[in-house]
Design a protein around this motif. Structure first.
Motif, PDB file in Angstrom:
ATOM      1  N   ALA A 152       4.821  -4.662   0.223  1.00 49.88           N
ATOM      2  CA  ALA A 152       3.427  -5.120   0.086  1.00 49.88           C
ATOM      3  C   ALA A 152       2.853  -4.697  -1.255  1.00 49.88           C
ATOM      4  O   ALA A 152       2.208  -5.503  -1.953  1.00 49.88           O
ATOM      5  N   GLN A 153       3.112  -3.472  -1.636  1.00 56.65           N
ATOM      6  CA  GLN A 153       2.600  -2.974  -2.925  1.00 56.65           C
ATOM      7  C   GLN A 153       3.264  -3.716  -4.083  1.00 56.65           C
ATOM      8  O   GLN A 153       2.580  -4.135  -5.023  1.00 56.65           O
ATOM      9  N   ALA A 154       4.575  -3.893  -4.020  1.00 56.16           N
ATOM     10  CA  ALA A 154       5.296  -4.563  -5.108  1.00 56.16           C
ATOM     11  C   ALA A 154       4.864  -6.017  -5.281  1.00 56.16           C
ATOM     12  O   ALA A 154       4.790  -6.526  -6.400  1.00 56.16           O
ATOM     13  N   LEU A 155       4.575  -6.693  -4.157  1.00 53.79           N
ATOM     14  CA  LEU A 155       4.214  -8.114  -4.217  1.00 53.79           C
ATOM     15  C   LEU A 155       2.694  -8.337  -4.232  1.00 53.79           C
ATOM     16  O   LEU A 155       2.242  -9.479  -4.299  1.00 53.79           O
ATOM     17  N   SER A 203      -0.718  -7.911   1.649  1.00 52.22           N
ATOM     18  CA  SER A 203      -0.929  -6.951   2.727  1.00 52.22           C
ATOM     19  C   SER A 203       0.371  -6.713   3.511  1.00 52.22           C
ATOM     20  O   SER A 203       1.290  -7.538   3.480  1.00 52.22           O
ATOM     21  N   VAL A 204       0.407  -5.590   4.221  1.00 51.43           N
ATOM     22  CA  VAL A 204       1.559  -5.282   5.076  1.00 51.43           C
ATOM     23  C   VAL A 204       1.691  -6.349   6.154  1.00 51.43           C
ATOM     24  O   VAL A 204       2.802  -6.750   6.512  1.00 51.43           O
ATOM     25  N   LYS A 205       0.573  -6.842   6.672  1.00 48.82           N
ATOM     26  CA  LYS A 205       0.588  -7.915   7.686  1.00 48.82           C
ATOM     27  C   LYS A 205       1.281  -9.165   7.140  1.00 48.82           C
ATOM     28  O   LYS A 205       2.017  -9.843   7.860  1.00 48.82           O
ATOM     29  N   THR A 206       1.030  -9.490   5.872  1.00 49.77           N
ATOM     30  CA  THR A 206       1.681 -10.644   5.251  1.00 49.77           C
ATOM     31  C   THR A 206       3.190 -10.434   5.180  1.00 49.77           C
ATOM     32  O   THR A 206       3.966 -11.337   5.478  1.00 49.77           O
ATOM     33  N   VAL A 207       3.593  -9.232   4.817  1.00 51.70           N
ATOM     34  CA  VAL A 207       5.026  -8.897   4.765  1.00 51.70           C
ATOM     35  C   VAL A 207       5.632  -9.054   6.160  1.00 51.70           C
ATOM     36  O   VAL A 207       6.687  -9.681   6.324  1.00 51.70           O
ATOM     37  N   GLU A 208       4.972  -8.501   7.166  1.00 50.03           N
ATOM     38  CA  GLU A 208       5.469  -8.605   8.538  1.00 50.03           C
ATOM     39  C   GLU A 208       5.610 -10.057   8.973  1.00 50.03           C
ATOM     40  O   GLU A 208       6.617 -10.446   9.578  1.00 50.03           O
TER      41      GLU A 208
END
Length: 195
Positions: free
Chosen positions: A155-158, A161-166
């Motif tokens: 999430a930080q690299a892209l 949000s973490v939700k988006t990654v999930e």
């Protein structure tokens, strides 16, 4: 016995203890040697192998008619060894842990013998499915599964949000399960390489 033994799957599925004992005697030393490459203490190695056979016994009624018990034992043994290493990895440097995990996955593939052709086809299909994914989904998925990054790191690299990654990883896994359906080894592949 190890070279010529062919387990009677029906007897094992029906709980025949004598047949299960023959299976145990045929594959115990092989599994002990395999697990012993990664777990140093012989007592721990023996416990993992014992737990592997117990797990197979508990799972016996769910075995399919075309189940390959040798491959299944190696898969269960590998997973139990990896779990043991994970639980004790504070004793193992991170780079060694990653190398051990990679080596075990490669060894497990090599131990599958007659299913190697199917794994080649499965690997090719996997690559095709990855290519077909939207770029953001593919990049997110590969950062997680191939680079081993945590969701928060991705999430930080892209800058999402973490939700988006999930969500992206969840969609990628659903697509892979759909597109890899029908392969005998797909469930093993997904649980081993993609979980």
């Amino acid at each position: 016995m190890k070279n010529n033994y062919k387990p009677n799957l029906n007897l094992i599925r029906n709980g025949d203890k004598a047949e299960f004992n023959r299976l145990y005697l045929a594959y115990y030393d092989m599994l002990l040697s395999f697990v012993g490459q990664y777990v140093d203490r012989s007592e721990d190695t023996e416990n993992i192998v014992q737990d592997t056979f117990i797990k197979l016994w508990e799972y016996k009624e769910k075995l399919k008619e075309d189940s390959n018990l040798r491959n299944l034992l190696f898969t269960i043994g590998r997973n139990k060894a990896l779990n043991f290493i994970r639980d004790n990895k504070h004793f193992i440097p991170q780079e060694d842990w990653q190398l051990i995990e990679a080596e075990m996955k490669i060894f497990s593939l090599q131990s599958l013998g007659e299913n190697v052709g199917e794994f080649d086809e499965l690997r090719n299909r996997y690559a095709q499915v990855l290519k077909s994914m939207p770029e953001e989904q593919k990049v997110t998925f590969m950062m997680s599964r191939e680079e081993g990054l945590k969701y928060a790191e991705i999430a930080q690299a892209l800058d999402v949000s973490v939700k988006t990654v999930e969500a992206r990883i969840s969609k990628a896994l659903k697509l892979l399960r759909l597109k890899l359906a029908g392969f005998y080894s797909a469930i093993w592949f997904l649980s081993t390489f993609l979980s």
